[in-house]
Design a protein around this motif. Sequence first.
Motif, PDB file in Angstrom:
ATOM      1  N   ASP A   1       0.847  -1.192   0.000  1.00 15.28           N
ATOM      2  CA  ASP A   1       0.000   0.000   0.000  1.00 15.28           C
ATOM      3  C   ASP A   1       0.890   1.253   0.000  1.00 15.28           C
ATOM      4  N   GLU A   2       0.765   2.053  -1.043  1.00 13.42           N
ATOM      5  CA  GLU A   2       1.626   3.236  -1.166  1.00 13.42           C
ATOM      6  C   GLU A   2       1.329   4.304  -0.121  1.00 13.42           C
ATOM      7  N   SER A   3       0.171   4.230   0.527  1.00 16.39           N
ATOM      8  CA  SER A   3      -0.160   5.240   1.541  1.00 16.39           C
ATOM      9  C   SER A   3       0.377   4.856   2.929  1.00 16.39           C
ATOM     10  N   HIS A   4       1.081   3.732   3.017  1.00 13.58           N
ATOM     11  CA  HIS A   4       1.654   3.277   4.291  1.00 13.58           C
ATOM     12  C   HIS A   4       2.657   4.315   4.795  1.00 13.58           C
ATOM     13  N   PRO A   5       2.723   4.560   6.109  1.00 14.42           N
ATOM     14  CA  PRO A   5       3.644   5.594   6.615  1.00 14.42           C
ATOM     15  C   PRO A   5       5.128   5.231   6.498  1.00 14.42           C
ATOM     16  N   LEU A   6       5.425   3.975   6.255  1.00 10.07           N
ATOM     17  CA  LEU A   6       6.822   3.557   6.113  1.00 10.07           C
ATOM     18  C   LEU A   6       7.170   3.303   4.653  1.00 10.07           C
ATOM     19  N   GLN A   7       8.425   3.601   4.300  1.00 11.04           N
ATOM     20  CA  GLN A   7       8.933   3.162   3.001  1.00 11.04           C
ATOM     21  C   GLN A   7       9.299   1.684   3.063  1.00 11.04           C
ATOM     22  N   LYS A   8       9.912   1.274   4.209  1.00 16.05           N
ATOM     23  CA  LYS A   8      10.303  -0.128   4.352  1.00 16.05           C
ATOM     24  C   LYS A   8      10.695  -0.402   5.803  1.00 16.05           C
ATOM     25  N   ARG A   9      10.671  -1.688   6.131  1.00 18.77           N
ATOM     26  CA  ARG A   9      11.299  -2.193   7.352  1.00 18.77           C
ATOM     27  C   ARG A   9      12.407  -3.153   6.943  1.00 18.77           C
ATOM     28  N   VAL A  10      13.483  -3.146   7.708  1.00 16.70           N
ATOM     29  CA  VAL A  10      14.524  -4.169   7.540  1.00 16.70           C
ATOM     30  C   VAL A  10      14.498  -5.019   8.810  1.00 16.70           C
ATOM     31  N   HIS A  11      14.116  -6.278   8.635  1.00 16.65           N
ATOM     32  CA  HIS A  11      14.017  -7.213   9.762  1.00 16.65           C
ATOM     33  C   HIS A  11      15.266  -8.085   9.825  1.00 16.65           C
ATOM     34  N   TYR A  12      15.699  -8.358  11.044  1.00 15.56           N
ATOM     35  CA  TYR A  12      16.786  -9.308  11.262  1.00 15.56           C
ATOM     36  C   TYR A  12      16.186 -10.508  11.985  1.00 15.56           C
ATOM     37  N   MET A  13      15.915 -11.571  11.224  1.00 21.38           N
ATOM     38  CA  MET A  13      15.244 -12.759  11.755  1.00 21.38           C
ATOM     39  C   MET A  13      16.286 -13.723  12.305  1.00 21.38           C
ATOM     40  N   ASP A  14      16.088 -14.148  13.530  1.00 25.99           N
ATOM     41  CA  ASP A  14      17.007 -15.095  14.146  1.00 25.99           C
ATOM     42  C   ASP A  14      16.825 -16.477  13.515  1.00 25.99           C
ATOM     43  N   ALA A  15      17.923 -17.074  13.051  1.00 26.06           N
ATOM     44  CA  ALA A  15      17.832 -18.326  12.294  1.00 26.06           C
ATOM     45  C   ALA A  15      17.370 -19.501  13.154  1.00 26.06           C
ATOM     46  N   GLN A  16      17.687 -19.477  14.436  1.00 24.62           N
ATOM     47  CA  GLN A  16      17.316 -20.609  15.292  1.00 24.62           C
ATOM     48  C   GLN A  16      15.844 -20.551  15.706  1.00 24.62           C
ATOM     49  N   THR A  17      15.382 -19.368  16.141  1.00 27.67           N
ATOM     50  CA  THR A  17      14.035 -19.251  16.735  1.00 27.67           C
ATOM     51  C   THR A  17      12.994 -18.691  15.764  1.00 27.67           C
ATOM     52  N   PHE A  18      13.443 -18.073  14.694  1.00 29.05           N
ATOM     53  CA  PHE A  18      12.569 -17.364  13.750  1.00 29.05           C
ATOM     54  C   PHE A  18      11.735 -16.277  14.415  1.00 29.05           C
ATOM     55  N   THR A  19      12.254 -15.735  15.500  1.00 35.30           N
ATOM     56  CA  THR A  19      11.706 -14.487  16.032  1.00 35.30           C
ATOM     57  C   THR A  19      12.351 -13.322  15.278  1.00 35.30           C
ATOM     58  N   ILE A  20      11.806 -12.102  15.496  1.00 36.83           N
ATOM     59  CA  ILE A  20      12.379 -10.891  14.877  1.00 36.83           C
ATOM     60  C   ILE A  20      12.823  -9.948  15.997  1.00 36.83           C
ATOM     61  N   PRO A  21      14.006 -10.186  16.560  1.00 37.48           N
ATOM     62  CA  PRO A  21      14.445  -9.369  17.691  1.00 37.48           C
ATOM     63  C   PRO A  21      14.921  -7.962  17.313  1.00 37.48           C
TER      64      PRO A  21
END
Length: 312
Positions: free
Chosen positions: A213-233
């Motif tokens: 959605d182009e009206s979203h307030p963010l251009q992007k997020r950069v997530h760092y996903m933990d390979a073992q738990t698949f959480t996004i710390p």
Amino acid sequence: DANDPRAGEKLAWNYKYGYNWGDSAAIYPFYWKYRDMDSGKVERTIKFNFHFLNFKGRVNQEPVPEITPNPSDLFRAIYVQVLDPADVRNTQLLIHRASDDLKRDNSWLYLGFQRRVRRLATGQVTDAFLGSDLMIEDFEGYNGRISDMNWTYKGTRYMLMPFYNHNDMNLDTDTHEDDEGYQVVAFGGQGGCFPEITWQLRKVYEVEAVPVDESHPLQKRVHYMDAQTFTIPRTVSYDRKGSLWKTFTIGQAHPDHHLPKNKGTGVSIDDAFSMIDVQASHCTTGQFKGQVDPELSKPQMFNVQHMRATGS
């Protein structure tokens, strides 16, 4: 595989179907503090209860693999209740996420002072939640549909990540100790915006999420996903102009070094958070008592009737 154009999307699905909080959990209670990063002043403290429940894809809490009946074909639900302060007490939020990722979430807000439930419009999940530095879509690192973003895998790296043993940390002895003697993580650093925890070198997947959605307030997020738990710390967010806007840290505690009831669950326990708005020099911090206890998050809590009954 960097040559797989859908690698980012696949990693996002792994996060969605991962073991984040297990089959159900309660953050009970959950303290948010709104802080001026320059002065260190705590402007507001909100006390919540947060509850999570997986209706499908359950692996160790009965019933397995899904809760029935499930007429709305839900995948997951989130229920939030504000306990303090008085002006927002009994504000409640309910989110239903369908198994079909193309179906929009159904979300409801109960406002204690109005004593009525109203549906949340889609756009409200990207508003500041109760005046904090978080939007509903930020919860747990990313709280939305996979189809709401275009996902790109940017590489695998080793990074310092907020993983630790809660019971070994410098805990907050001044505030929020409960009857069981449980103490939350302490905060320090500039403005009191940083959890006082140790960090581990972890294997992570860097994934970029660009809103459809182009009206979203963010251009992007950069997530760092933990390979073992698949959480996004760790998540870094950029505004529409592409400038760094917010940096999000969710501390992950090992379940065997936490509350006795969490031992042996295999759940990476969300244990502290810090959402820093670097442009406004402001932060919202979270101190948790995370409990993997199915008795605290019963299926009947996750409906509109429960909100009305609790609020009246």
